[in-house]
Write a protein that holds these residues in place. Structure first.
Motif, short mmCIF file in Angstrom:
data_model
loop_
_atom_site.label_atom_id
_atom_site.label_comp_id
_atom_site.label_asym_id
_atom_site.label_seq_id
_atom_site.Cartn_x
_atom_site.Cartn_y
_atom_site.Cartn_z
N LEU A 42 0.85 -1.18 0.00
CA LEU A 42 0.00 0.00 0.00
C LEU A 42 0.89 1.24 0.00
O LEU A 42 1.87 1.29 0.73
CB LEU A 42 -0.91 0.02 1.24
CG LEU A 42 -1.87 -1.16 1.43
CD1 LEU A 42 -2.64 -0.99 2.74
CD2 LEU A 42 -2.83 -1.28 0.26
N GLU A 43 0.53 2.22 -0.81
CA GLU A 43 1.32 3.44 -0.90
C GLU A 43 0.56 4.63 -0.31
O GLU A 43 -0.60 4.86 -0.65
CB GLU A 43 1.67 3.74 -2.36
CG GLU A 43 2.50 2.66 -3.03
CD GLU A 43 2.81 2.99 -4.48
OE1 GLU A 43 3.20 4.16 -4.75
OE2 GLU A 43 2.66 2.11 -5.33
N GLN A 44 1.22 5.36 0.58
CA GLN A 44 0.65 6.58 1.14
C GLN A 44 0.97 7.75 0.21
O GLN A 44 2.10 7.87 -0.28
CB GLN A 44 1.25 6.86 2.52
CG GLN A 44 1.06 5.74 3.53
CD GLN A 44 -0.24 5.85 4.29
OE1 GLN A 44 -1.31 5.63 3.72
NE2 GLN A 44 -0.15 6.16 5.55
N GLU A 45 0.00 8.63 -0.01
CA GLU A 45 0.23 9.79 -0.87
C GLU A 45 1.10 10.83 -0.18
O GLU A 45 1.84 11.56 -0.82
CB GLU A 45 -1.11 10.41 -1.28
CG GLU A 45 -1.92 9.50 -2.21
CD GLU A 45 -3.18 10.17 -2.69
OE1 GLU A 45 -3.42 11.34 -2.31
OE2 GLU A 45 -3.93 9.53 -3.45
N ILE A 46 0.98 10.92 1.15
CA ILE A 46 1.84 11.80 1.95
C ILE A 46 2.30 11.04 3.19
O ILE A 46 1.66 10.07 3.60
CB ILE A 46 1.11 13.09 2.38
CG1 ILE A 46 -0.13 12.77 3.22
CG2 ILE A 46 0.75 13.94 1.17
CD1 ILE A 46 -0.80 13.98 3.82
N ASN A 47 3.41 11.48 3.77
CA ASN A 47 3.90 10.85 5.00
C ASN A 47 2.96 11.19 6.15
O ASN A 47 2.70 12.36 6.43
CB ASN A 47 5.31 11.35 5.30
CG ASN A 47 5.87 10.75 6.57
OD1 ASN A 47 5.65 11.28 7.65
ND2 ASN A 47 6.58 9.65 6.45
N GLN A 48 2.44 10.16 6.85
CA GLN A 48 1.47 10.38 7.91
C GLN A 48 1.85 9.71 9.23
O GLN A 48 1.10 9.77 10.20
CB GLN A 48 0.09 9.88 7.48
CG GLN A 48 -0.45 10.59 6.25
CD GLN A 48 -1.82 10.09 5.86
OE1 GLN A 48 -2.82 10.41 6.51
NE2 GLN A 48 -1.88 9.31 4.81
N GLY A 49 3.00 9.06 9.28
CA GLY A 49 3.46 8.47 10.53
C GLY A 49 3.00 7.03 10.72
O GLY A 49 2.16 6.52 9.98
N PRO A 50 3.58 6.35 11.72
CA PRO A 50 3.35 4.92 11.92
C PRO A 50 1.93 4.56 12.28
O PRO A 50 1.44 3.48 11.91
CB PRO A 50 4.32 4.55 13.05
CG PRO A 50 4.60 5.84 13.75
CD PRO A 50 4.55 6.90 12.70
N GLY A 51 1.23 5.43 13.04
CA GLY A 51 -0.14 5.11 13.45
C GLY A 51 -1.06 4.94 12.26
O GLY A 51 -1.79 3.94 12.14
N VAL A 52 -1.05 5.89 11.35
CA VAL A 52 -1.90 5.84 10.15
C VAL A 52 -1.51 4.65 9.28
O VAL A 52 -2.37 3.93 8.75
CB VAL A 52 -1.79 7.15 9.36
CG1 VAL A 52 -2.53 7.04 8.03
CG2 VAL A 52 -2.35 8.31 10.17
N ALA A 53 -0.20 4.43 9.13
CA ALA A 53 0.26 3.31 8.30
C ALA A 53 -0.22 1.97 8.85
O ALA A 53 -0.71 1.11 8.11
CB ALA A 53 1.79 3.34 8.21
#
Length: 231
Positions: A42-53
């Motif tokens: 899964l790819e995040q569009e922006i860096n959001q930190g470990p919790g969101v990931a």
């Protein structure tokens, strides 16, 4: 990745979340996925930190159990098998295990075996659930448990919430996880030259601490550990 794809327990899914990495991590993941169909990226569009990931991984996970591995860390190759055997005996909700701390700068290992008595005596004063726990997934789904969007110590909040909904806990008295401590990580950032990289959640503290990043991080670490104790 080597420690995940080579687990002795083969019937697993490996969910990898690329949190907008700035190196070649994503391309490496895709190479592994080309020859191992257990890998989901899964790819995040922006860096959001470990919790969101981690929450994105929880959302799509299909297994009966779940565990988490941070970038640059690794498991013993029989970690999943040991935890599965341990948790399935006695209808346990989670299996807790010890970790090795690897000091990247000095190439040293530091560890301590956490016994069942240690675990009982330190809970609820020091309970975390980000790296060294094997969880019955039905507990998470049934109670809609997720990680908060914290940058530091988000696993404390998750751990305390999980603990409130847990009936049976077992402790595998062995080291199964290698936790890499390195200069430049979230937990070790410091110096004014990192102000532009301060996560949004911490920027409100900049005026109070006069842009002293070390002071801000020390303060946030303290309140992140303290707040869950009110549960």
């Amino acid at each position: 990745m080597y420690s995940l794809i080579n687990q002795t327990l083969k019937d697993i899914e490996i969910i990898c979340i690329d949190d907008k990495s700035t190196d070649n991590s994503l391309s490496i993941l895709k190479e592994y996925a080309n020859y191992d169909n257990r890998i989901i990226i899964l790819e995040q569009e922006i860096n959001q930190g470990p919790g969101v990931a981690r929450n994105r991984g929880i959302d799509i996970a299909k297994g009966d159990y779940i565990m988490f591995c941070d970038p640059d860390d690794w498991y013993e190759l029989d970690a999943c098998e040991i935890c599965y055997d341990k948790i399935s005996k006695g209808d346990n909700d989670i299996a807790f295990f010890s970790l090795n701390r690897y000091l990247d700068d000095t190439d040293e290992f530091k560890y301590r075996i956490v016994t069942t008595n240690d675990f009982i005596s330190k809970t609820p004063n020091n309970f975390w659930c980000g790296k060294n726990v094997f969880i019955n997934f039905k507990i998470i789904n049934k109670n809609h448990i997720e990680f908060p969007n914290y940058i530091i110590y988000e696993d404390h909040d998750f751990g305390f919430t999980l603990l409130m909904h847990t009936n049976n806990i077992c402790c595998a008295e062995t080291r199964l996880y290698y936790y890499r401590l390195r200069t430049g990580s979230i937990m070790n950032r410091g110096g004014k030259n990192t102000i532009n990289n301060v996560p949004k959640i911490l920027k409100k503290y900049l005026p109070i601490f006069k842009d002293d990043i070390n002071q801000i991080l020390n303060f946030y670490k303290a309140i992140s550990c303290f707040i869950p104790h009110f549960y």
